[in-house]
Design a protein around this motif. Structure first.
Motif, mmCIF file in Angstrom:
data_model
loop_
_atom_site.group_PDB
_atom_site.id
_atom_site.type_symbol
_atom_site.label_atom_id
_atom_site.label_comp_id
_atom_site.label_asym_id
_atom_site.label_seq_id
_atom_site.Cartn_x
_atom_site.Cartn_y
_atom_site.Cartn_z
ATOM 1 N N GLU A 15 1.619 7.036 3.390
ATOM 2 C CA GLU A 15 0.961 8.331 3.502
ATOM 3 C C GLU A 15 1.347 9.005 4.815
ATOM 4 O O GLU A 15 1.914 8.381 5.721
ATOM 5 C CB GLU A 15 -0.560 8.168 3.440
ATOM 6 C CG GLU A 15 -1.084 7.440 2.219
ATOM 7 C CD GLU A 15 -0.923 8.218 0.911
ATOM 8 O OE1 GLU A 15 -0.327 9.321 0.933
ATOM 9 O OE2 GLU A 15 -1.400 7.726 -0.117
ATOM 10 N N ALA B 276 0.833 -1.201 0.000
ATOM 11 C CA ALA B 276 0.000 0.000 0.000
ATOM 12 C C ALA B 276 0.871 1.256 0.000
ATOM 13 O O ALA B 276 1.987 1.248 0.513
ATOM 14 C CB ALA B 276 -0.914 -0.005 1.216
ATOM 15 N N THR C 187 -0.368 4.412 6.375
ATOM 16 C CA THR C 187 -1.171 4.592 5.177
ATOM 17 C C THR C 187 -2.554 5.108 5.564
ATOM 18 O O THR C 187 -2.810 5.403 6.732
ATOM 19 C CB THR C 187 -1.265 3.271 4.387
ATOM 20 O OG1 THR C 187 -1.824 3.526 3.089
ATOM 21 C CG2 THR C 187 -2.093 2.232 5.116
ATOM 22 N N HIS D 171 -12.037 9.204 5.376
ATOM 23 C CA HIS D 171 -10.838 8.352 5.406
ATOM 24 C C HIS D 171 -10.568 7.833 6.816
ATOM 25 O O HIS D 171 -11.101 8.348 7.802
ATOM 26 C CB HIS D 171 -9.611 9.121 4.920
ATOM 27 C CG HIS D 171 -9.231 10.281 5.776
ATOM 28 N ND1 HIS D 171 -9.894 11.495 5.719
ATOM 29 C CD2 HIS D 171 -8.272 10.435 6.737
ATOM 30 C CE1 HIS D 171 -9.359 12.343 6.582
ATOM 31 N NE2 HIS D 171 -8.370 11.719 7.228
ATOM 32 N N GLU E 112 -5.792 1.918 -1.950
ATOM 33 C CA GLU E 112 -6.274 2.435 -0.671
ATOM 34 C C GLU E 112 -7.798 2.434 -0.579
ATOM 35 O O GLU E 112 -8.360 2.826 0.447
ATOM 36 C CB GLU E 112 -5.739 3.857 -0.459
ATOM 37 C CG GLU E 112 -4.231 3.896 -0.318
ATOM 38 C CD GLU E 112 -3.672 5.299 -0.309
ATOM 39 O OE1 GLU E 112 -3.044 5.682 0.696
ATOM 40 O OE2 GLU E 112 -3.852 6.021 -1.313
ATOM 41 N N ILE F 296 -7.012 4.798 4.445
ATOM 42 C CA ILE F 296 -8.046 4.017 3.770
ATOM 43 C C ILE F 296 -9.103 4.961 3.215
ATOM 44 O O ILE F 296 -9.644 5.810 3.942
ATOM 45 C CB ILE F 296 -8.696 3.007 4.730
ATOM 46 C CG1 ILE F 296 -7.654 2.024 5.261
ATOM 47 C CG2 ILE F 296 -9.832 2.260 4.034
ATOM 48 C CD1 ILE F 296 -8.207 1.067 6.310
ATOM 49 N N ILE G 2 -4.431 -4.729 3.419
ATOM 50 C CA ILE G 2 -3.236 -3.912 3.258
ATOM 51 C C ILE G 2 -2.022 -4.827 3.192
ATOM 52 O O ILE G 2 -1.819 -5.665 4.073
ATOM 53 C CB ILE G 2 -3.069 -2.925 4.426
ATOM 54 C CG1 ILE G 2 -4.285 -1.982 4.508
ATOM 55 C CG2 ILE G 2 -1.778 -2.119 4.275
ATOM 56 C CD1 ILE G 2 -4.259 -1.072 5.718
ATOM 57 N N ASP H 287 -3.845 7.617 -6.281
ATOM 58 C CA ASP H 287 -3.996 6.172 -6.074
ATOM 59 C C ASP H 287 -4.735 5.550 -7.255
ATOM 60 O O ASP H 287 -5.851 5.047 -7.129
ATOM 61 C CB ASP H 287 -4.740 5.907 -4.762
ATOM 62 C CG ASP H 287 -4.863 4.424 -4.428
ATOM 63 O OD1 ASP H 287 -3.973 3.656 -4.846
ATOM 64 O OD2 ASP H 287 -5.847 4.056 -3.768
#
Length: 336
Positions: free
Chosen positions: A45, A42, A167, A151, A214, A169, A232, A209
């Motif tokens: 971030e 993934a 990361t 998110h 994600e 989502i 992930i 992405d």
């Protein structure tokens, strides 16, 4: 007295199941190359401006902490690209997200977030992945705030507390999506609607992405609640043994588990091996080395006393070394 009998009678502290020695794979194997291409790590971030201050203090499944909204279950599966994309057991997974109004706990009273929630820790939690690489959290459906799509933040560590990936989502969007439905649900306290909402395509985190790594799957309804499912992939420990050798070596969970005073660890080694067993708390801090030395081939039943450990969950990492190579595995055990 044989070494395994000595261990059974005199090793006095927390213990754990021991993993099998490794058979090292031949480099350049076609089968392995094809398997490894089926999963992609993934994207990394930012943790954002509101990371959890002390995640080790928030080991819990229910993270609502009194916040109201549409019921929401978060199911995250962690898989290891470096081990044939198999489930990664024993990983520490932290999540955090905003409430229905777009506010975060542990922060506030500033220009960035006027609502002051510095004394609470709602919608934050930590769990340890099970044998299927799964963690589950009970929460409420997140709201949104200016410049960001809906998110969830995720930080994944290995069992020793070393960071593997930070990361985020993303959520599916569209007219009939959960995001649109929930944010129109004023009866549940969601008052923003979708006016001014930043969609994934324009979000500064999710806009690049293109592979959808994600993007989660969300199902359910307002009345029954929603469930998010997301997998992930991380760069975890390198694969050490093939399926055949997993069957040869008996790696069993301690019993009873949870335990109060003592537990038994069944261990079967195909050959004499050097074994190191280390125990970590959920902050990733090593609390003890339970064993470091040689073990004989064959079946071993190691009885271990609780010792001075307090009640709670612990991660144990077992390292086995012999002429075939090295293999490491981590599991969880619980002290009552």
């Amino acid at each position: 007295m044989k070494r395994k009998d000595f261990l059974k009678n005199s090793l006095g502290f927390l213990g754990m199941a021991v993993a099998a020695p490794a058979i090292l794979r031949a480099a350049g194997s076609t089968e392995e190359t094809e398997t490894l291409t089926t999963c992609t790590v993934a994207p990394t971030e930012t943790a954002g401006p509101f990371p959890t201050h002390t995640p080790s203090g928030l080991v819990r499944t229910d993270i609502t902490e009194g916040r109201t909204g549409v019921p929401f279950t978060v199911n995250i599966t962690i898989k290891n690209k470096n081990a044939n994309c198999d489930a990664l057991q024993g990983a520490l997974v932290d999540i955090w997200h905003c409430d229905k109004d777009g506010n975060y706990s542990e922060y506030g009273g500033t220009q960035m977030q006027s609502a002051n929630y510095t004394t609470v820790s709602f919608l934050r939690g930590r769990q340890v992945t099970d044998a299927n690489g799964l963690v589950s959290f009970t929460s409420i459906f997140p709201g949104w705030y200016t410049s960001r799509a809906t998110h969830i933040h995720v930080h994944i560590y290995n069992s020793a507390g070393t960071s593997l990936l930070i990361t985020q989502i993303a959520f599916p969007e569209g007219t009939n999506s959960a995001v649109a439905t929930v944010n129109a649900a004023t009866a549940y306290g969601y008052t923003k609607g979708m006016t001014g909402y930043t969609y994934n395509a324009n979000d500064n985190v999710f806009s690049d992405d293109s592979a959808g790594l994600e993007l989660s799957s969300v199902s359910g309804s307002l009345t029954e609640g929603y469930t998010l499912e997301h997998t992930i992939y991380v760069n975890g420990p390198t694969a050490g043994i093939d399926d055949y050798n997993k069957n040869i070596y008996s790696i069993k969970q301690n019993y009873p588990n949870p335990f109060t005073d003592a537990t038994t660890i069944p261990l079967n080694l195909q050959m004499d091996s050097e074994v190191t067993i280390a125990v970590y708390d959920l902050t990733g801090r090593k609390v003890l080395t339970a064993f470091n030395g040689a073990l004989n081939a064959g079946e071993n039943a190691i009885s271990l006393n609780r010792g001075g450990l307090s009640s709670g969950s612990y991660i144990y990492k077992v390292s086995v070394v012999n002429v075939n190579g090295k293999f490491e595995e981590s599991k969880q055990m619980i002290v009552r």
